[in-house]
Design an enzyme around this catalytic site. Structure first.
Site, PDB file in Angstrom:
ATOM      1  N   SER A  50      27.363   7.269  -8.345  1.00  0.00           N
ATOM      2  CA  SER A  50      27.189   5.811  -8.408  1.00  0.00           C
ATOM      3  C   SER A  50      25.729   5.387  -8.465  1.00  0.00           C
ATOM      4  CB  SER A  50      27.890   5.140  -7.228  1.00  0.00           C
ATOM      5  OG  SER A  50      27.456   5.695  -6.007  1.00  0.00           O
ATOM      6  N   HIS A  97      22.942   3.145  -3.828  1.00  0.00           N
ATOM      7  CA  HIS A  97      23.050   2.194  -4.931  1.00  0.00           C
ATOM      8  C   HIS A  97      21.713   1.505  -5.190  1.00  0.00           C
ATOM      9  CE1 HIS A  97      27.634   1.816  -3.975  1.00  0.00           C
ATOM     10  NE2 HIS A  97      27.307   2.967  -4.531  1.00  0.00           N
TER      11      HIS A  97
END
Length: 314
Positions: A144, A195
């Site tokens: 991610s 992230h």
């Protein structure tokens, strides 16, 4: 290498179904390779998750630098794999065709390592700022972080778009930041620092020195140099050797008002028509990518009238 215990992986099955719906021939080579690698390592992980994840303690203090390579391509479960790879599928289709496969592969490799490095820096800063040593052992896995970096690139190469985040229309310029916060509240177990590391790496490439450094490192390889330019949709022409296709200067006219997802869906449907799934073949006609409707079919009555007109002229 450790094989996962046999069980039904609904997320994996759904991912394979999504890939089959798009069609292997519609997925660029590097994107397809990334999907295959992540699926293979999900089924046959190189190491258990606790030995593949990256953290300040394992990476910086214990010098287990190989985790920088292992952590992005290992996933916690089948749904973790599904959401990351579906996102990779669409981002890869949009970006790889634009910046060419070799440069895209280079970007994936650099981003995979660099997001892990930036993640450790962020966690180390939290240890110092909050005086909480537990952040040193926060261990992260998954793709991610790289996906957030690719999202920044996609927004850079496709400016002026609007993204739908939780039902709200957000300018693509700020969408990644809104998603960062939204995911943190919706899924508290997700790695906020991981992230954020991806967003920072993407910004280092689009607005910082990373792109120049990468070009300098690949300077002797002609296949890399000069490939990292988005196609100019506002120029008069673009196309293939020996073929020119005039593009409209108005972006709305070019896209027909479709979102990227709708454009991709149209492209897939066109591909299915080419393969005769739509009931007809039109392979002899050259079509601009993604936007094509089959020629209008004449009704029986229209054919009859045309034949009558021919006989009358005779």
């Amino acid at each position: 290498m450790h094989r996962r215990q046999g069980r039904v992986n609904a997320g994996l099955l759904l991912l394979l179904y999504q890939i089959s719906q798009v069609g292997l021939q519609n997925i660029p080579s590097v994107t397809l390779g990334v999907l295959a690698l992540n699926i293979f390592l999900f089924l046959n992980p190189v190491r258990p998750l606790h030995e593949a994840c990256i953290s300040v303690h394992e990476g910086f203090y214990r010098k287990n630098w190989e985790r920088l390579l292992l952590s992005p391509v290992h996933h916690a479960d089948d749904w973790h794999l599904y959401y990351n790879m579906v996102s990779m599928l669409w981002k890869g289709i949009m970006l790889e065709k634009k910046i060419k496969s070799r440069w895209f592969a280079y970007i994936i490799a650099v981003f995979s390592v660099l997001t892990g490095v930036v993640y450790m820096v962020l966690e180390f800063m939290l240890v110092r700022i909050l005086d909480d040593p537990s952040y040193e052992k926060n261990c992260a896995v998954g793709f991610s972080g790289v996906l957030f970096a690719l999202k920044v690139l996609n927004n850079h190469y496709n400016p002026g778009r609007v993204s739908n985040v939780l039902g709200y229309q957000i300018s693509s310029k700020y969408a990644c930041w809104v998603e960062l916060v939204a995911i943190h509240f919706i899924s508290p177990g997700a790695s906020f620092a991981g992230h954020l590391a991806g967003i920072l790496v993407g910004l280092m490439y689009t607005t910082g020195p990373l792109k120049k450094i990468m070009k300098a490192c690949a300077g002797g390889i002609s296949s890399f140099t000069g490939t990292d330019r988005p196609r100019d949709y506002h120029s008069d022409y673009y196309g293939y050797p020996g073929y020119q296709y005039r593009t409209p200067r108005n972006y709305y006219d070019y896209t027909g008002g479709l979102t990227e997802e709708e454009q991709l869906e149209r492209a897939v449907l066109n591909s299915l028509n080419e393969r005769d799934f739509g009931g007809a073949r039109y392979n002899s006609e050259r079509r601009p990518y993604g936007f094509w409707l089959p020629p209008e079919q004449h009704s029986e009555e229209e054919w009859r009238r045309q034949r009558l007109r021919r006989f009358e002229r005779q």
